[in-house]
Motif scaffolding. Structure first.
Motif: not given
Length: 292
Positions: A89-98, A123-129, A132-139
């Motif tokens: 989760i953290l590594s993919r969040s970092v990869a999406r933040a950069m 975006p790095g944090v939210l898109l990775t969550l 990982a957890y299947g949150f909807s776009d509305d969430e």
């Protein structure tokens, strides 16, 4: 909209609502836009965030100056065949933040959250969550309203620009916004979201803004990676019930005070810190000679 985190949390408690609902209701009351239109506009911002994050990991993006770019793509490819020490989760969040910051440096379209220099963290944090957890776009849209409310408080009490308060005000604010939003997304209470804001900012107080050659590239891209990491540290602590000894609003006020007293060399002038190193000075000459 809100003058303090305490006010936001108190209003949520009094109405038995989440922070995003409190923020959305306040924005509806203070604007000429309907709830539906506000959500539509936030959804559009989410789409831009997603596109900029994906653009920089699917292919290398190089800045116009040439001093940054391609690292997000490099990290993403490495993650496909390696086990990162920081976990998925953290590594993919970092990869999406950069990549968001690399796209910005390449003159691409991003969403400033709250600034261009710190635009990758949220975006790095939210898109990775979401992954990982299947949150909807509305969430995720709900989480963005929570982040916006937190950002409003920080703007009211302190700064979000490096020129006014150093990098603590840019990446620090972005990481705090992401932390508060992530806590709510993961089921935490409004008070826990506020605690995540405080913990994040405390850990980033005093961070200077020292862009090499005056460009939002070095060290900005990698500081977004670090900001995402600070966010997740605070989220775990807050969800575990750990609280900041110094209340959230006082932490924000402390950041404002530090920013006001910070030497101008460390507030986006490119005259101190990494920008003033021998290599930093060489890059200044290289970049601006190319442009002349």
């Amino acid at each position: 909209m809100f003058n303090s985190m305490a006010e936001m949390v108190a209003q949520a408690a009094a109405t038995n609502q989440s922070l995003h609902e409190v923020v959305l209701r306040a924005e509806t009351a203070h604007s000429d836009l309907s709830r539906t239109e506000l959500r539509r506009r936030m959804q559009r911002r989410l789409e831009v965030m997603r596109h900029s994050a994906e653009q920089g990991i699917t292919e290398p993006v190089t800045s116009l100056s040439g001093i940054s770019g391609g690292n997000a793509h490099r990290l993403w490819n490495w993650l496909q065949t390696n086990q990162p020490l920081t976990g998925p989760i953290l590594s993919r969040s970092v990869a999406r933040a950069m990549p968001v910051n690399e796209v910005n440096a390449g003159m691409g379209c991003i969403v400033a959250t709250p600034t261009a220099g710190s635009a990758g963290i949220l975006p790095g944090v939210l898109l990775t969550l979401q992954e990982a957890y299947g949150f909807s776009d509305d969430e995720l849209v709900n989480a963005l309203f929570t982040a916006a409310g937190i950002g409003t408080v920080i703007v009211h009490r302190a700064h979000v620009s490096g020129a006014a308060g150093g990098c603590q005000a840019e990446t620090g604010s972005a990481a705090a916004m992401a932390a508060g939003a992530a806590v709510e997304l993961l089921g935490g209470s409004p008070e826990q979201s506020a605690q995540a804001v405080a913990i994040t900012l405390k850990n980033m107080l005093g961070l200077v803004c020292d862009p090499v050659a005056g460009l939002v590239e070095v060290p900005c891209v990698k500081r977004n990676a670090a900001g995402a990491a600070q966010c997740f540290v605070a989220v775990d602590l807050a969800l575990a019930g750990v609280e900041s000894v110094i209340p959230p609003d006082e932490v924000i006020d402390a950041m404002a005070s530090i920013g006001r007293n910070m030497d101008s060399r460390f507030k986006e002038t490119a005259q101190g810190g990494l920008a003033a190193t021998p290599t930093g000075k060489k890059l200044i000459k290289l970049v601006w000679e190319q442009k002349s």
